[in-house]
Design an enzyme around this catalytic site. Structure first.
Site, mmCIF file in Angstrom:
data_model
loop_
_atom_site.group_PDB
_atom_site.id
_atom_site.type_symbol
_atom_site.label_atom_id
_atom_site.label_comp_id
_atom_site.label_asym_id
_atom_site.label_seq_id
_atom_site.Cartn_x
_atom_site.Cartn_y
_atom_site.Cartn_z
ATOM 1 N N SER A 574 -24.905 -3.012 43.377
ATOM 2 C CA SER A 574 -25.972 -3.301 44.322
ATOM 3 C C SER A 574 -25.663 -2.606 45.649
ATOM 4 C CB SER A 574 -26.143 -4.815 44.478
ATOM 5 O OG SER A 574 -27.346 -5.129 45.129
ATOM 6 N N ASP A 660 -35.537 -4.719 37.614
ATOM 7 C CA ASP A 660 -34.776 -5.133 38.796
ATOM 8 C C ASP A 660 -35.650 -5.012 40.048
ATOM 9 O OD1 ASP A 660 -32.990 -5.521 40.857
ATOM 10 O OD2 ASP A 660 -31.486 -4.130 40.092
ATOM 11 N N HIS A 695 -31.613 -7.220 37.793
ATOM 12 C CA HIS A 695 -30.480 -6.955 38.674
ATOM 13 C C HIS A 695 -29.161 -7.464 38.101
ATOM 14 C CE1 HIS A 695 -29.115 -5.588 42.561
ATOM 15 N NE2 HIS A 695 -28.476 -6.723 42.781
#
Length: 723
Positions: A574, A660, A695
Site C-alpha cells: 500500500s 481494490d 486491497h
C-alpha cells in the site's frame, strides 16, 4: 503437424520448447495533460478503466482489452514462477502446520454472555460464538458461521458486528467482492434467521441504540467515500432510513463508534490531520447528533465518557504527542477543557479507555509501548478526577515487543485484556485486574508444529539516517545464522499515516528465517514509532525522509555485517508499496529484489484525480498538486511511476487486487508496464493481479497463506535458497 527432418532443426525445436515465455508488452497510447505549465505524458493511462466505479461492484464489467492485459501478466507470472510451485506448496504446508486450525479467542464477557470468534479444523473463516458467562466453550452457540456464509464465493469478508444490549439481535456487515462495499444484515439470535431488514452499499461500520431498535450505519457516495450516517428503525423499509449526518467536505470521511459506557454513539469526522466528533445519545437516538467542538485544521481529538463528563485525548495547545482533558457533557466546547494528563514530549498517547473506576492509556515512548492505569477518585468529579497515588504501568523487559490493549464490552469492570508478543515470543493473552494488579495468562499462542524461542535472536539497532536521525531497526534471525554478511536479508517497511510497525510475532516469517534469511523491520519516519514528530517528519514536504530512512537502514545492516549490498529483499504494501517504488528508483543496487504489495506507486496522477475515493482525504498526507505547484513539483520528484527510467533494476514482484478501492489495480499495472519497458537488467519484473479480491488480497486464512507462500518463494528463489 509434421516433425523436424534434421538434427539442426531438432535442436532449434527443443530450444523453442524450453525457452522462457516472452513477457507481455503493454502498448503505448500517450495521454497528455498539463498542470502548472508542466506537460505530463502517460503512455499507459489506458489501463485505467473508465467505468472503475462499476467494476468495483461488478468486476465482470471490466473492459475486455484491459482484462486481456491483466490475464496475460498473470499467465506470464505463473509461467515464470512455475518451477517454484513445489516450494510454494512446501511453504504453505509448513505455515499451515504452525496454525492451530481449531483455534479460538479468549471469550469477552458482556452481561450474561461471553462472546468470541473461533475457527474449526479446515475452516477458512471464523465462527462468531457466545457462551453463558463462566460457561464452557464446548457449549458455544454459533451466531454466525463464516464458512457457511462464504460458501460458493471467491471472496468473503466480515466487517463490523454488533449485538444489541438485550443480546437478542446481531447486526453484521459482509463484502463478497473485495471492494469494501458491505451489505448489512440483522440476525435473530433465538431463531438463527435473518430479519427482512437488509442494507446494501454500506461502509461496514454500525452501532445500536440502547433499546436495540435503531441501527446507525454509514453509506458511501458515488465515489465510494463514507460521507453519510443513516439510522434504520427495525421493521421499516430501508428506503425510509433517516439521514443523521452528511459530511459536505469530500476531504473528510466519517466513522462510527461508541463510548465504553455505551451512553453515546460517536460520529468521528476526520482526515489525516483534523478531526471533529459528534455525540448521539444512545438512549434517545431520534434526538440527532451534537458537536463536541468544531474542527480546525491540525487539531485531532478523540472522546470517551464518564458520568457527567467527557474525557478527551487531544493535541491542542501544542501537545504534539497528546494530552488528556476533562469537560462537562453539557458544555463540551474546547474553551471548557481542563487538563488531567499533561503533554510529555516523546511520550505518545495512542489510546485512552475510560471505565467506571479506572482510566487506561496505551502509550509509546522510545519506540516501546506500555499500558498506564490510573484510578478515578470516588464520585468522578472534574476536580481531582484521578487518584494519582494508584497510577501504575504495565511494561516488559524485552528489547523489542508488541503490546495491544482491549477494553472489552463492559464499563463497570476492573478487568482489561492485553496481548503481548515479540518477534521470538508467540502471542500471550492476559486478563489484568486494575484494582489488584494481578495479571492472569488466559492463552498462549500454540504452534502445533513446534517452536522454541531460544533458537532465535531478536535485536534492536539504531541506523543513522541521512540527516543524523536514528532509525530503529528490529531484527529476527536464527542463532545458527552466520553474521558474516553472507546471509540474505528481508527488510520490511511502511512509513505513512502515522502507523507504527509493531515488533510482533509472526508464524509465517519463520519459513524465511529457518532457511537462512535475516528478517528486519525498519521503523522509518512517516510512522509514529518514535512519537508524533516521527510522523510529521515523514509526510508532505518531508516525505523523502521515509525513503532515505529505509535506504539508511539497509546500508547500516550492510555496514554492521548482517548482509551485503545486493542481498536485501525489500517488502512493503500500500503506502509501503510507494516506498518500494521509490527505493527501486533511488538505490536499485542495494536490493536483490523488491516485493510490492498493492503498491501506491502512481502518486502524482492519483493525487491529481479528485474523483478517486481516497484522493481528497489524502491531500493532507501528500500535498495537493491540483492547487499547489510546490506540492506538484515535490510529488513529481519522487512519485515512483513518474521516475522509472532506463537503468538496472532489481527483481520486482508487484501484487494487485482488481476491486481494490484504496490502491486501484491500474497503479501497479502501469508501473510494471513502464518498468518492463525501461529496465536494462535481465532481472524478473512480475505482476500478479488477484481478479477476485481487493486491497487485503485473498480473504480466507489458508488462501492468505498461499499468497504469502508465493511471495516468500519469490524471495527464496532469487536469493538462491529456493530448495
Amino acid at each position: 503437424m509434421t516433425g523436424p527432418t534434421t538434427g539442426s532443426s531438432d535442436t532449434t525445436a527443443l530450444a523453442e520448447e524450453t525457452a522462457p515465455p516472452s513477457p507481455p508488452v503493454a502498448h503505448r497510447l500517450p495521454v497528455v495533460s498539463t498542470y502548472h505549465g508542466v506537460t505530463l505524458t502517460d503512455d499507459y493511462a489506458w489501463i485505467r478503466a473508465d467505468n472503475w466505479q462499476e467494476v468495483m461492484r461488478q468486476p465482470q464489467e471490466l473492459a475486455g482489452h484491459i482484462r486481456d492485459h491483466l490475464d496475460a501478466e498473470n499467465a506470464y507470472t505463473k509461467a515464470m514462477m512455475a518451477h517454484t510451485e513445489p516450494l510454494q506448496e512446501t511453504l504453505f504446508k509448513e505455515m499451515k502446520a504452525r496454525l492451530k486450525e481449531d483455534d479460538s479467542h479468549v471469550p469477552q464477557p458482556d452481561g450474561p454472555f461471553e462472546y468470541f470468534p473461533r475457527f474449526v479444523k479446515g475452516g477458512q473463516y471464523a465462527q462468531l460464538c457466545r457462551i453463558p458467562r463462566g460457561g464452557s466453550q464446548g457449549d458455544a452457540q454459533v451466531l454466525l458461521d463464516g464458512n457457511a456464509e462464504a460458501e460458493g464465493k471467491s471472496y468473503w469478508d466480515l466487517g463490523a458486528t454488533a449485538h444489541t444490549n438485550d443480546h437478542k439481535l446481531l447486526a453484521y456487515a459482509t463484502d463478497d467482492k473485495g471492494s469494501e462495499l458491505y451489505t448489512i444484515r440483522i440476525r435473530d439470535l433465538a431463531t438463527g434467521q435473518n430479519l427482512a431488514d437488509e442494507i446494501p452499499d454500506s461502509h461496514g461500520s454500525l452501532e445500536w441504540s440502547s433499546d436495540g431498535r435503531t441501527l446507525f450505519y454509514i453509506k458511501v457516495d458515488e465515489h465510494q467515500r463514507p460521507l453519510f450516517v443513516y439510522s434504520h428503525v427495525l421493521g421499516t423499509p430501508v428506503s425510509e432510513d433517516k439521514l443523521v449526518y452528511e459530511e459536505k467536505d469530500s476531504g473528510f470521511f466519517v466513522g462510527l463508534s461508541s463510548t465504553q459506557s455505551q451512553k453515546f454513539i460517536l460520529i468521528d469526522i476526520h482526515d489525516h490531520d483534523t478531526s471533529e466528533v459528534h455525540l448521539i445519545d444512545a438512549d434517545n437516538p431520534a434526538a440527532g447528533p451534537r458537536m463536541v467542538t468544531p474542527r480546525r485544521v491540525g487539531h485531532q481529538y478523540s472522546v470517551e465518557h464518564h458520568g457527567k463528563n467527557l474525557i478527551i485525548a487531544t493535541n491542542s495547545n501544542d501537545a504534539e504527542d497528546f494530552r488528556v482533558v476533562i469537560v462537562p457533557v453539557a458544555a463540551p466546547e474546547e474553551a471548557n477543557w481542563r487538563e488531567i494528563v499533561p503533554h510529555k514530549p516523546g511520550r505518545l498517547i495512542l489510546d485512552v479507555s475510560v471505565f467506571q473506576n479506572f482510566v487506561t492509556r496505551l502509550e509509546r515512548e522510545e519506540s516501546l509501548p506500555r499500558i498506564v492505569v490510573t484510578p478515578i477518585k470516588a464520585g468522578g468529579s472534574a476536580d481531582g478526577f484521578f487518584d494519582l497515588s494508584g497510577e501504575h504501568s504495565i511494561a516488559f523487559a524485552e528489547e523489542a515487543y508488541a503490546l495491544g490493549m482491549s477494553s472489552g464490552y463492559e464499563f463497570d469492570t476492573t478487568r482489561i485484556r492485553f496481548t503481548y508478543s515479540s518477534l521470538t515470543t508467540p502471542a500471550e493473552t492476559y486478563d489484568y485486574d486494575m484494582a489488584t494488579r494481578e495479571r492472569t495468562l488466559r492463552k498462549r499462542q500454540e504452534i502445533p508444529s513446534g517452536h522454541n524461542p531460544a533458537d532465535y535472536v531478536t535485536r534492536r539497532l539504531l541506523a543513522p539516517a541521512k540527516d543524523g536521525a536514528l532509525v530503529p531497526v528490529t531484527l529476527l534471525y536464527k542463532k545458527t545464522t552466520p553474521l558474516d554478511g553472507s546471509a540474505p536479508l528481508f527488510l520490511y517497511g511502511y512509513g505513512a499515516y502515522g502507523i507504527a510497525m509493531p515488533a510482533a510475532f509472526s508464524t509465517a516469517r519463520l519459513s524465511l528465517v529457518d532457511r537462512g534469511f535475516i528478517f528486519a523491520i525498519a521503523h522509518i519516519r512517516g510512522g509514529k514509532d518514535k512519537g508524533y514528530r516521527w510522523y510529521t517528519d515523514g509526510k508532505l514536504k518531508k516525505k523523502k525522509n521515509t525513503f532515505t530512512d529505509f535506504i539508511a537502514a539497509g546500508e547500516h545492516l550492510v555496514s554492521e555485517g548482517f548482509t551485503t549490498r545486493g542481498r536485501i529483499v525489500a517488502n512493503g504494501g500500500s503506502a509501503g508499496g510507494m516506498l518500494m517504488g521509490a527505493i527501486a528508483n533511488m538505490a536499485p543496487d542495494l536490493f536483490l529484489a523488491i516485493i510490492a504489495d498493492v503498491p501506491f506507486v502512481d502518486v502524482l496522477n492519483t493525487m491529481l484525480d479528485k474523483d478517486l475515493p481516497l484522493t481528497p482525504p489524502e491531500w493532507p498526507e501528500w500535498g495537493n498538486p491540483l492547487t499547489s505547484k510546490d506540492d506538484f513539483d515535490y510529488i513529481r520528484s519522487y512519485s515512483p511511476y513518474d521516475n522509472v527510467e532506463a537503468k538496472d533494476y532489481p527483481h520486482i514482484l508487484a501484487l494487485a487486487g482488481l476491486t481494490d478501492p484504496r490502491v486501484t489495480y491500474w497503479e501497479p499495472a502501469k508501473w510494471i508496464a513502464k518498468m518492463r519497458a525501461l529496465n536494462t537488467s535481465a532481472n524478473l519484473v512480475l505482476l500478479k493481479t488477484n481478479m477476485g479480491a481487493g486491497h487485503g488480497g485473498a480473504s480466507g486464512r489458508f488462501d492468505g497463506l498461499k499468497d504469502t507462500a508465493f511471495n516468500f518463494s519469490f524471495a527464496l528463489e532469487v536469493a538462491g535458497l529456493g530448495v
